[in-house]
Scaffold this active site. Structure first.
Site, PDB file in Angstrom:
ATOM      1  N   HIS A   1       0.823  -1.216   0.000  1.00  0.00           N
ATOM      2  CA  HIS A   1       0.000   0.000   0.000  1.00  0.00           C
ATOM      3  C   HIS A   1       0.852   1.260   0.000  1.00  0.00           C
ATOM      4  O   HIS A   1       1.948   1.317   0.566  1.00  0.00           O
ATOM      5  CB  HIS A   1      -0.936   0.002   1.205  1.00  0.00           C
ATOM      6  CG  HIS A   1      -0.225   0.004   2.530  1.00  0.00           C
ATOM      7  ND1 HIS A   1       0.218   1.156   3.140  1.00  0.00           N
ATOM      8  CD2 HIS A   1       0.120  -1.008   3.358  1.00  0.00           C
ATOM      9  CE1 HIS A   1       0.791   0.861   4.283  1.00  0.00           C
ATOM     10  NE2 HIS A   1       0.756  -0.452   4.445  1.00  0.00           N
ATOM     11  N   ASP A   2       0.370   2.256  -0.712  1.00  0.00           N
ATOM     12  CA  ASP A   2       0.941   3.610  -0.736  1.00  0.00           C
ATOM     13  C   ASP A   2       2.337   3.673  -1.344  1.00  0.00           C
ATOM     14  O   ASP A   2       3.079   4.631  -1.100  1.00  0.00           O
ATOM     15  CB  ASP A   2       0.960   4.220   0.680  1.00  0.00           C
ATOM     16  CG  ASP A   2      -0.427   4.294   1.284  1.00  0.00           C
ATOM     17  OD1 ASP A   2      -1.224   5.128   0.829  1.00  0.00           O
ATOM     18  OD2 ASP A   2      -0.723   3.492   2.199  1.00  0.00           O
TER      19      ASP A   2
ATOM     20  N   GLY B   1       5.004  -1.478   2.230  1.00  0.00           N
ATOM     21  CA  GLY B   1       4.271  -0.228   2.094  1.00  0.00           C
ATOM     22  C   GLY B   1       5.160   0.990   2.051  1.00  0.00           C
ATOM     23  O   GLY B   1       6.249   1.022   2.628  1.00  0.00           O
TER      24      GLY B   1
END
Length: 269
Positions: free
Chosen positions: A120-121, A138
């Protein structure tokens, strides 16, 4: 649009008329698929993923999947935004965003081999290659024209600079500066990515400049701030500017060359 009868495109998904979708693939409501994309079999594209034009997504890939974070709440999900001309091979898994407003962002012309993972991100630039089972935790940033070899594991919040190459089975726990060649159980600098620089069209003058800056920063024994100032003064150029900016903005610190053995000593067997 060419859609196999066994595919599911939910109401509310925006799919360009030139897209093809293979059997047993699912495109959720809220997803957007751009011109000329090829979605093969058993692909799952979650909302609110957005694909640009002419991407190929192979069997079993999942794009915009739930973030692998124990604090994940679907109400906090942020989009996965993908550019153009990317190729996602079998089993690729890319998470949606969760903690940044921009979400997870992928550029254009990237090649993702089987079972690669992006957490994520993350932010990934353009023209990168990720070999089989490479994984980004992440918030990782990968700039442009990088080669990430098989089974590489990149720690969260690390950055990989442009034109860097990371050898297979390497764990990356700190930033890899641009133009570098990194390898080892825990990543260490082992030289410059000379092949990548030549293929990228860097002149001999530019390659010599990069080499000189690396010697100053990593081999001279100078304090980092002093070495960077000297590099900018003695070896001005865009490559120097890029290296200086990357190093000065590092939050996790940089990987370094492995310590040289003392003169007259030998390693143990």
């Amino acid at each position: 649009m060419s859609v196999h009868p066994a595919a599911i495109i939910e109401d509310g998904a925006l799919v360009h008329e030139t897209v093809s979708v293979g059997p047993w693939s699912i495109i959720e409501a809220g997803a957007e698929i751009g011109e000329g994309c090829r979605i093969e079999s058993c692909v799952r594209i979650f909302a609110p993923t957005r694909l640009g034009a002419f991407n190929r997504v192979c069997h079993g890939a999942t794009l915009g999947a739930e973030a692998q974070d124990l604090s994940f709440d679907p109400a906090r999900a942020r989009p996965l935004v993908i550019g153009d001309h990317n190729h996602f091979k079998e089993g690729v898994n890319i998470s949606c965003g969760i903690k940044s407003a921009e979400g997870t962002r992928i550029g254009s012309h990237n090649y993702w081999m089987a079972y690669t993972h992006v957490g994520h991100d993350c932010v990934v630039g353009d023209h990168n290659i990720f070999a089989n089972t490479a994984g980004l935790a992440g918030h990782v940033e990968v700039q442009d024209h990088c080669f990430i070899s098989g089974a590489v594991a990149v720690h969260q919040f690390c950055r990989i600079g442009s034109y860097a190459m990371v050898g297979g089975l390497t764990g990356v726990a700190q930033d890899v500066p641009p133009f570098a060649l990194a390898d080892g159980h825990r990543a260490r600098l082992v030289g410059l990515n000379v092949v990548g620089l030549r293929r990228g069209g860097f002149t001999q003058e530019a390659r010599n400049r990069i080499k000189a800056v690396y010697r100053l920063v990593f081999r001279s024994g100078l304090r980092q701030a002093e070495a960077l100032l000297q590099a900018a003064t003695e070896h001005p150029g865009p490559e120097t500017d890029q290296l200086v900016q990357f190093i000065q903005s590092s939050r996790r610190g940089l990987i370094s060359f492995a310590a040289r053995p003392a003169a007259g000593t030998r390693g143990t067997e």
